[in-house]
Write a protein that holds these residues in place. Structure first.
Motif, mmCIF file in Angstrom:
data_model
loop_
_atom_site.group_PDB
_atom_site.id
_atom_site.type_symbol
_atom_site.label_atom_id
_atom_site.label_comp_id
_atom_site.label_asym_id
_atom_site.label_seq_id
_atom_site.Cartn_x
_atom_site.Cartn_y
_atom_site.Cartn_z
ATOM 1 N N ALA A 256 0.823 -1.208 0.000
ATOM 2 C CA ALA A 256 0.000 0.000 0.000
ATOM 3 C C ALA A 256 0.858 1.259 0.000
ATOM 4 O O ALA A 256 0.562 2.233 -0.721
ATOM 5 N N GLU A 257 1.938 1.255 0.780
ATOM 6 C CA GLU A 257 2.823 2.424 0.830
ATOM 7 C C GLU A 257 3.539 2.627 -0.497
ATOM 8 O O GLU A 257 3.727 3.762 -0.947
ATOM 9 N N LEU A 258 3.973 1.537 -1.122
ATOM 10 C CA LEU A 258 4.631 1.628 -2.430
ATOM 11 C C LEU A 258 3.679 2.193 -3.477
ATOM 12 O O LEU A 258 4.048 3.076 -4.267
ATOM 13 N N GLU A 259 2.437 1.712 -3.484
ATOM 14 C CA GLU A 259 1.461 2.198 -4.461
ATOM 15 C C GLU A 259 1.148 3.673 -4.241
ATOM 16 O O GLU A 259 0.972 4.428 -5.196
ATOM 17 N N ALA A 260 1.102 4.096 -2.973
ATOM 18 C CA ALA A 260 0.869 5.513 -2.676
ATOM 19 C C ALA A 260 1.995 6.388 -3.205
ATOM 20 O O ALA A 260 1.784 7.571 -3.519
ATOM 21 N N ALA A 261 3.195 5.810 -3.334
ATOM 22 C CA ALA A 261 4.356 6.549 -3.854
ATOM 23 C C ALA A 261 4.505 6.381 -5.364
ATOM 24 O O ALA A 261 5.502 6.844 -5.932
ATOM 25 N N GLY A 262 3.556 5.725 -6.010
ATOM 26 C CA GLY A 262 3.615 5.545 -7.454
ATOM 27 C C GLY A 262 4.415 4.346 -7.902
ATOM 28 O O GLY A 262 4.822 4.269 -9.061
ATOM 29 N N LEU A 263 4.630 3.376 -7.007
ATOM 30 C CA LEU A 263 5.394 2.168 -7.327
ATOM 31 C C LEU A 263 4.472 0.952 -7.216
ATOM 32 O O LEU A 263 3.888 0.706 -6.157
ATOM 33 N N ALA A 264 4.351 0.212 -8.308
ATOM 34 C CA ALA A 264 3.475 -0.959 -8.332
ATOM 35 C C ALA A 264 4.271 -2.220 -8.053
ATOM 36 O O ALA A 264 5.378 -2.396 -8.577
#
Length: 287
Positions: A256-264
Motif C-alpha cells: 500500500a505504501e509503495l502504491e501511494a508513492a507511485g510504485l506498483a
C-alpha cells in the motif's frame, strides 16, 4: 546494513535512548551478569559495522534471488544500504556500473577494501555515495534499484515514504525496484525471543556470536542483540554486546505504501533464508 536509521526519518530514536535501553530480555540478563563490565554498543556504530561485517560473511541468503532478477533488468544499478558489499560485490559479475550508497562511512570503507582485493578484470565501475537512503539526490537514473537485507525495517512510516519517493525519482521508465521484507504472519514465536549461535571471526581469532531477537507486535518493533566473545588459545579474551531496535511492517502495508508513492508491486518472490526465525519475501516493483 546502513546507519541511515540514525537520521531523521529513520528509527525515530531520541537522543535520550542509549544502547543499554535496546537490549532483548536475554541480552539484558547477560549484561547484568557482567556487573557493568560488559561494553554495550550500538549495532550501527563503527565498531558495530565491523562486527556485523564479520558476522554476516557466510550469510549468502537472498543474493541468488537478487542476481537472478537483476540479470533481466538492464542499465546502471543503485544498491541502497549497500553495507560492506553483500550485494554489490556479486553484482559486479554483471558488468554494469553500480552506485553503492550507505550512510555508514565505515561500511563504505570496508567495501572499498573488498573491491581493491577483488579481481581487477571485472568490468563495470563502482561509485560510492555516503548518504541517507531516505534522503539522497543523484544526477542520473537507474535501471535497477536494490534494497536488501530487509533494511526497509530501519525506517518508520515517514522514512519509508521518503525512501519510496526518492526511488521513484531515480528509476528509469522501465526500471525495477527490488527490496526484501520480513513476513511475520504464521510465525509461532511472535512475541517470544529467538536465540541462535553463529561462529565467525574477529580479525584472525574465532568468535562466538550469541544472536537474540525479540518481536513486539503491539509496539511494531523488533529488538536485536548480539553478544560477541572472541577466543584466543581456547580462552575468551574479549566480550562485547551490540544491539539495535528496528521497525516491523507487513508486506501488505508495504504494498500500500509503495502504491501511494507511485510504485506498483508486480511480483513476490520467496527467499531461501536458512536459520532465520521469519520468512523473507522479495518484492519486485516498478513506477
Amino acid at each position: 546494513m546502513t546507519a541511515a536509521a540514525e537520521k531523521p526519518g529513520g528509527r525515530g530514536r531520541t537522543a535520550a535512548v542509549t544502547a543499554t535501553d535496546l537490549l532483548t530480555a536475554t541480552a539484558s540478563r547477560i549484561a547484568d551478569a557482567f556487573h557493568g563490565s560488559l561494553p554495550v554498543r550500538d549495532l550501527y556504530s563503527p565498531e558495530g559495522a565491523r562486527m556485523y561485517d564479520a558476522f554476516t560473511q557466510e550469510d549468502h541468503s537472498e543474493v541468488r534471488e537478487f542476481l537472478r532478477l537483476a540479470r533481466g533488468c538492464p542499465g546502471p544499478i543503485l544498491d541502497l544500504a549497500c553495507g560492506s558489499g553483500r550485494l554489490t560485490l556479486p553484482l559486479r559479475a554483471l558488468g554494469r556500473d553500480i552506485t553503492a550508497l550507505d550512510s555508514s562511512s565505515e561500511m563504505l570503507r570496508i567495501l572499498s577494501e573488498r573491491l581493491t582485493q577483488a579481481r581487477a578484470h571485472v568490468t563495470g565501475q563502482v561509485n560510492f555515495v555516503e548518504a541517507d537512503m531516505a534522503d539522497f539526490r543523484l544526477d542520473h537514473r537507474f535501471g535497477l534499484v536494490l534494497l536488501g537485507a530487509t533494511s526497509i525495517t530501519l525506517l518508520d512510516r515517514l522514512g519509508r515514504a521518503a525512501l519510496f519517493e526518492r526511488v521513484n525519482a531515480h528509476l528509469l521508465p522501465d526500471g525495477r525496484f527490488l527490496l526484501t521484507a520480513l513476513e511475520f504472519d504464521g510465525c509461532s514465536d511472535i512475541g517470544d525471543e529467538t536465540v541462535r549461535v553463529v561462529i565467525a571471526k574477529n580479525g584472525t581469532d574465532p568468535a562466538l556470536h550469541l544472536f537474540t531477537e525479540q518481536l513486539d507486535p503491539a509496539q511494531g518493533i523488533r529488538t536485536v542483540s548480539i553478544l560477541r566473545q572472541t577466543l584466543h588459545g581456547g580462552e575468551v579474551t574479549h566480550s562485547e554486546l551490540f544491539t539495535t531496535r528496528v521497525h516491523t511492517v507487513t508486506v501488505e502495508s508495504l504494498r500500500a505504501e509503495l502504491e501511494a508513492a507511485g510504485l506498483a508491486v508486480h511480483a513476490r518472490h520467496p527467499v531461501a533464508t536458512g536459520g532465520s526465525a521469519y520468512r523473507v519475501t522479495l518484492l519486485e516493483c516498478s513506477s
